[in-house]
Design an enzyme around this catalytic site. Structure first.
Site, PDB file in Angstrom:
ATOM      1  N   HIS A   1      13.265 -34.090  -3.557  1.00  0.00           N
ATOM      2  CA  HIS A   1      12.683 -34.832  -4.274  1.00  0.00           C
ATOM      3  C   HIS A   1      11.586 -35.828  -3.776  1.00  0.00           C
ATOM      4  O   HIS A   1      10.678 -36.274  -4.096  1.00  0.00           O
ATOM      5  CB  HIS A   1      13.706 -35.615  -5.063  1.00  0.00           C
ATOM      6  CG  HIS A   1      14.124 -34.593  -6.179  1.00  0.00           C
ATOM      7  ND1 HIS A   1      15.138 -35.132  -7.238  1.00  0.00           N
ATOM      8  CD2 HIS A   1      14.459 -33.330  -6.211  1.00  0.00           C
ATOM      9  CE1 HIS A   1      15.760 -33.949  -7.628  1.00  0.00           C
ATOM     10  NE2 HIS A   1      15.341 -32.851  -7.100  1.00  0.00           N
TER      11      HIS A   1
ATOM     12  N   SER B   1      11.742 -29.028  -8.497  1.00  0.00           N
ATOM     13  CA  SER B   1      11.865 -30.643  -8.510  1.00  0.00           C
ATOM     14  C   SER B   1      10.815 -31.265  -7.962  1.00  0.00           C
ATOM     15  O   SER B   1      10.423 -32.414  -8.046  1.00  0.00           O
ATOM     16  CB  SER B   1      13.453 -30.835  -8.624  1.00  0.00           C
ATOM     17  OG  SER B   1      14.164 -30.204  -9.503  1.00  0.00           O
TER      18      SER B   1
END
Length: 298
Positions: free
Chosen positions: A248, A202
């Site tokens: 992230h 991610s």
């Protein structure tokens, strides 16, 4: 009456706002060839170089490297502009299959762990980045457990990675991906609980998302779709309690910074500026890891 969408003449399904400066045909990032002024389509780029030099032709000489058609960021044009994206996707899927067949052993050995305290169960404690296993910063970004997790990340890798690789070139795209992955792990290492294990691509995917925004801004595309997509992903990031938001955000910051340096580098010093951007970002990541390690071991 609404304006009709303009699409690439070679890829009619792709809307674009950029045209070839020679023939004025609309071109998408995959078809853009960097020129001294603006961008050329592949046909004009090849024709311009082949017909130059007083009309001489058929010499059979190789074109000098300095006049080879280039991508938007100065990379070499490739016969398969999605090769690195495909390889990264295949590696992630292969590792996931191994994880499914190998239980938790690979997770224990490769996941991003800062420092786990000694185990009271009688088994040897898991070592983390603070104990010298720095490879976890990268190996964790190729690990997935749940099917929906890898499916979402790999779909995102294909959608975002393919056009980015076409626009940047293979080497620059790979540098963007790996630095984004490391940036996500580094920020997670710095801010998250040291004993909290994290894994997944991610961070790298958020880096590609940030790079896509930079590229679209550079090409004067409509920014609304990517802004909406980024906003939705950030909402999910902070709304779900089991998501490592640090990875992230770290990937997003690094991907945006690296992409900006790549697509805005001045032509006359492009390679130097691009390499300098990547080195500078890597040094920041390295400094972050050293700082956190000192905090945990000092």
């Amino acid at each position: 009456m609404e304006d009709q969408a303009v699409c690439c003449y070679r890829h009619p399904e792709r809307e674009t706002g950029v045209s070839c400066t020679r023939c004025d045909r609309p071109i998408c990032p995959e078809c853009m060839v960097s020129a001294s002024v603006g961008f050329h389509c592949p046909e004009c780029a090849g024709g311009a170089h082949a017909s130059g030099g007083g009309g001489a032709s058929g010499s059979g000489l190789r074109r000098p490297a300095s006049t080879q058609p280039r991508t938007l960021a100065g990379g070499s044009l490739a016969s398969d502009p999605r090769l690195i994206t495909k390889i990264l996707l295949a590696i992630n899927v292969l590792v996931w299959v191994v994880v499914l067949s190998n239980g938790n052993q690979m997770i224990n050995d490769w996941a991003m762990v800062g420092e786990w305290p000694p185990s009271d169960s009688g088994f040897a404690p898991v070592q983390g980045v603070a104990e010298g296993e720095w490879y976890r910063l990268l190996t964790a970004t190729f690990l997935h457990e749940e099917a929906f997790h890898i499916a979402f990340n790999m779909l995102s890798l294909w959608w975002l990675g393919a056009p980015l690789e076409a626009a940047l070139g293979r080497v620059r795209f790979l540098a963007l991906y790996l630095l984004s992955a490391l940036g996500g792990s580094a920020l997670s290492y710095l801010l998250a609980d040291a004993s909290q294990a994290s894994l997944g691509a991610s961070g790298a995917i958020f880096g590609l998302l940030g790079a896509t925004a930079v590229l679209m801004r550079r090409l004067n595309y409509d920014m609304r779709p990517v802004v909406i997509l980024l906003a939705l992903n950030l909402v999910f990031t902070f709304a779900w309690s089991d998501i490592a938001w640090q990875a992230h955000i770290g990937g997003l910051i690094v991907g945006t910074a690296v992409a900006y340096g790549m697509v805005h580098a001045p032509r006359e010093r492009r390679d130097l500026v691009q390499a300098g951007t990547c080195v500078a970002v890597f040094l920041v990541i390295l400094g972050t890891v050293l700082l956190r390690t000192a905090q945990l071991t000092g």
